[in-house]
Design an enzyme around this catalytic site. Sequence first.
Site, mmCIF file in Angstrom:
data_model
loop_
_atom_site.group_PDB
_atom_site.id
_atom_site.type_symbol
_atom_site.label_atom_id
_atom_site.label_comp_id
_atom_site.label_asym_id
_atom_site.label_seq_id
_atom_site.Cartn_x
_atom_site.Cartn_y
_atom_site.Cartn_z
ATOM 1 N N GLU A 122 -13.762 5.460 7.659
ATOM 2 C CA GLU A 122 -12.312 5.477 7.885
ATOM 3 C C GLU A 122 -11.699 6.754 7.311
ATOM 4 O O GLU A 122 -11.976 7.117 6.164
ATOM 5 C CB GLU A 122 -11.667 4.241 7.223
ATOM 6 C CG GLU A 122 -10.192 4.107 7.557
ATOM 7 C CD GLU A 122 -9.523 2.925 6.836
ATOM 8 O OE1 GLU A 122 -9.923 2.593 5.713
ATOM 9 O OE2 GLU A 122 -8.580 2.355 7.411
ATOM 10 N N PRO A 156 0.804 -1.221 0.000
ATOM 11 C CA PRO A 156 0.000 0.000 0.000
ATOM 12 C C PRO A 156 0.841 1.277 0.000
ATOM 13 O O PRO A 156 1.998 1.258 0.399
ATOM 14 C CB PRO A 156 -0.796 -0.103 1.302
ATOM 15 C CG PRO A 156 0.097 -0.875 2.216
ATOM 16 C CD PRO A 156 0.892 -1.822 1.344
ATOM 17 N N CYS A 169 -3.970 1.641 9.564
ATOM 18 C CA CYS A 169 -5.405 1.307 9.485
ATOM 19 C C CYS A 169 -6.006 0.880 10.825
ATOM 20 O O CYS A 169 -7.220 0.785 10.945
ATOM 21 C CB CYS A 169 -5.658 0.250 8.417
ATOM 22 S SG CYS A 169 -4.674 -1.228 8.646
HETATM 23 C C1 ACO Z 1 -1.676 -2.171 8.526
HETATM 24 C C2 ACO Z 1 -2.082 -1.028 7.615
HETATM 25 O O1 ACO Z 1 -2.091 0.051 8.060
HETATM 26 S S1 ACO Z 1 -2.359 -1.259 5.979
HETATM 27 C C3 ACO Z 1 -3.131 0.151 5.351
HETATM 28 C C4 ACO Z 1 -3.824 -0.225 4.115
HETATM 29 N N1 ACO Z 1 -4.936 0.628 3.904
HETATM 30 C C5 ACO Z 1 -4.980 1.459 2.886
HETATM 31 O O2 ACO Z 1 -4.108 1.516 2.030
HETATM 32 C C6 ACO Z 1 -6.163 2.321 2.882
HETATM 33 C C7 ACO Z 1 -6.991 2.165 1.694
HETATM 34 N N2 ACO Z 1 -6.392 2.866 0.604
HETATM 35 C C8 ACO Z 1 -7.025 3.816 -0.086
HETATM 36 O O3 ACO Z 1 -8.173 4.177 0.177
HETATM 37 C C9 ACO Z 1 -6.260 4.419 -1.238
HETATM 38 O O4 ACO Z 1 -5.227 3.561 -1.617
HETATM 39 C C10 ACO Z 1 -5.669 5.807 -0.907
HETATM 40 C C11 ACO Z 1 -6.770 6.794 -0.605
HETATM 41 C C12 ACO Z 1 -4.732 5.699 0.307
HETATM 42 C C13 ACO Z 1 -4.863 6.283 -2.088
HETATM 43 O O5 ACO Z 1 -5.703 6.465 -3.208
HETATM 44 P P1 ACO Z 1 -5.120 6.485 -4.705
HETATM 45 O O6 ACO Z 1 -3.773 7.073 -4.672
HETATM 46 O O7 ACO Z 1 -6.109 7.094 -5.604
HETATM 47 O O8 ACO Z 1 -4.932 4.973 -5.010
HETATM 48 P P2 ACO Z 1 -5.961 3.781 -5.152
HETATM 49 O O9 ACO Z 1 -5.724 2.823 -4.031
HETATM 50 O O10 ACO Z 1 -7.332 4.271 -5.348
HETATM 51 O O11 ACO Z 1 -5.379 3.091 -6.441
HETATM 52 C C14 ACO Z 1 -5.056 3.790 -7.635
HETATM 53 C C15 ACO Z 1 -4.794 2.774 -8.705
HETATM 54 O O12 ACO Z 1 -3.660 1.988 -8.351
HETATM 55 C C16 ACO Z 1 -3.966 0.611 -8.335
HETATM 56 N N3 ACO Z 1 -3.247 -0.005 -7.226
HETATM 57 C C17 ACO Z 1 -3.406 0.242 -5.905
HETATM 58 N N4 ACO Z 1 -2.596 -0.536 -5.192
HETATM 59 C C18 ACO Z 1 -1.901 -1.275 -6.068
HETATM 60 C C19 ACO Z 1 -0.909 -2.285 -5.914
HETATM 61 N N5 ACO Z 1 -0.452 -2.652 -4.728
HETATM 62 N N6 ACO Z 1 -0.418 -2.846 -7.057
HETATM 63 C C20 ACO Z 1 -0.851 -2.456 -8.268
HETATM 64 N N7 ACO Z 1 -1.795 -1.529 -8.464
HETATM 65 C C21 ACO Z 1 -2.313 -0.945 -7.371
HETATM 66 C C22 ACO Z 1 -5.459 0.571 -8.120
HETATM 67 O O13 ACO Z 1 -6.010 -0.609 -8.630
HETATM 68 C C23 ACO Z 1 -5.939 1.787 -8.875
HETATM 69 O O14 ACO Z 1 -6.014 1.448 -10.242
HETATM 70 P P3 ACO Z 1 -7.105 2.143 -11.197
HETATM 71 O O15 ACO Z 1 -6.777 3.605 -11.156
HETATM 72 O O16 ACO Z 1 -6.842 1.481 -12.504
HETATM 73 O O17 ACO Z 1 -8.422 1.831 -10.577
#
Ligand code: ACO
Length: 450
Positions: free
Chosen positions: A342, A118, A252
């Site tokens: 969240e 992430p 998270c």
């Molecule tokens: C223990 C912990 O703390 S783990 C924490 C994990 N939690 C998270 O990451 C929170 C959830 N994440 C999110 O809501 C989002 O990732 C955000 C808000 C943080 C960032 O948003 P954005 O920068 O717009 O990225 P988002 O996750 O939406 O992905 C953008 C693109 O990258 C792609 N992508 C994301 N992660 C990956 C990955 N690991 N590998 C390949 N592609 C990826 C997505 O499929 C998306 O593709 P698309 O545009 O074709 O749909």
Amino acid sequence: MAINLAQETVQTYEVETLIQKAKHAQHIYASFTQEQVDEIVKAISVRLTEAAEDLAYKAHTETGFGNVKDKTTKNLFASQQVYESIKDEPTVGIIDRDEMNKVIEIGVPMGVIAALVPVTNPTSTVIFKTLVALKTRNAIVLSPHPKAVNCIVEAARLVEEAAVNAGAPKGLVQVIESPSLEGTQTLMQHDDTALILATGGGPMVKAAYSSGNPAIGVGPGNGPAFVEKSAHIEEAIDRIITSKTFDNGTICASEQSIIVEKGIKEEVVEELKKRKAYFMNQEESEKVSHFIMRENGTMNPQIVGKTVTEVAKLCGIIIPADTSVLISEETTIGPDNPYSREKLTPILAMYTVNDWDQGVTTCNTILENEGAGHTAMLHTTNDELVEDFGLRIKASRILINTPGTFGGIGFSTNLAPSLTLGCGAIGGSSITDNVSVRQLMNINRVAYNK
Ligand SMILES: CC(=O)SCCNC(=O)CCNC(=O)[C@H](O)C(C)(C)COP(=O)(O)OP(=O)(O)OC[C@H]1O[C@@H](n2cnc3c(N)ncnc32)[C@H](O)[C@@H]1OP(=O)(O)O
């Protein structure tokens, strides 16, 4: 269209190559002894500890999330605390002999692990996932979030280099350097992928589950922190503020709302203000609410991991320079109220409840809205309530008198140190555990006739 198809084919080919390299290396690695494996894992821990600050700087510069100091702590947590927790664990060959029940357990590697990384915790997740994968004699192919590719590639390069210098076969750690949906899908659906470790946004985790391969996914968090009337208020608020401001809220397991009993509300508010929390008025709350989610219903990256000052500026509200977190007092919970969801940034909702029962129900309603099966916090001095909370609350990690951020990942609690937190069936996950080596190896059992 023709160009897209050509690009997709190239990416599929690249991913195929990475998987085959990883598979080849893993076949060799599968014959390594426990001593050899332990030397390799130790070398990774030492090298990545040295690089912790530099990688933190690179992760912060590339993503714009969090801050260098806390990202350094997260990297060190992975390279040292995770390492300490696994270093003496047997993972090779016979790992347990139960003489009484006549069962022998044998640790068997899985093969090639596909690991989604992430943007919120990029380098620390690389250190964590590679350590647990290599300790169990697996190879790993990392799929970086597109906005954190460079720091992830650099962290993976250091891991591979340290492993090879300590005797590992070349190729155990691979990274998709130009991530794309196509490439990640190829990785997740590939016949040679043994297991997917999916940490990231909801759609990615769902895609991992529907790939046809075994997957451990981490759904969203949305941890409520219940400050119950017997709580030590000063300590409880200290924990919440420390936790929520760490790396600007990107973990998270961090607190997303405070639930307070009305009898102690005044004291709690006073304490929060002492710790520089800023209570938004209705107009300010309304302004900020439009920036929490984006149109597709997922978290808005513009506010994720930002300082409270940056968030305020973006949303057009004026706050004191020394503000720690923004708080919005709320009465509703639902998908349409972004404060009840969240928010991986220093913004908290606050709910006032009449009594214990309403507090527990409110925590569960928040979790059912988002984050079911993830994490919840209770601040109390009443042990009887702890058990009631544990029995009733819909979370895999129920944390008592500890900051959510640190308690959930096993930094301030005795849970397994981990950056991939299972969310149970209710959260769409097969396990409630903090993922560690046990989830990354198969255990074959030799059993005698009774
Ligand atoms: C223990 C912990 O703390 S783990 C924490 C994990 N939690 C998270 O990451 C929170 C959830 N994440 C999110 O809501 C989002 O990732 C955000 C808000 C943080 C960032 O948003 P954005 O920068 O717009 O990225 P988002 O996750 O939406 O992905 C953008 C693109 O990258 C792609 N992508 C994301 N992660 C990956 C990955 N690991 N590998 C390949 N592609 C990826 C997505 O499929 C998306 O593709 P698309 O545009 O074709 O749909």
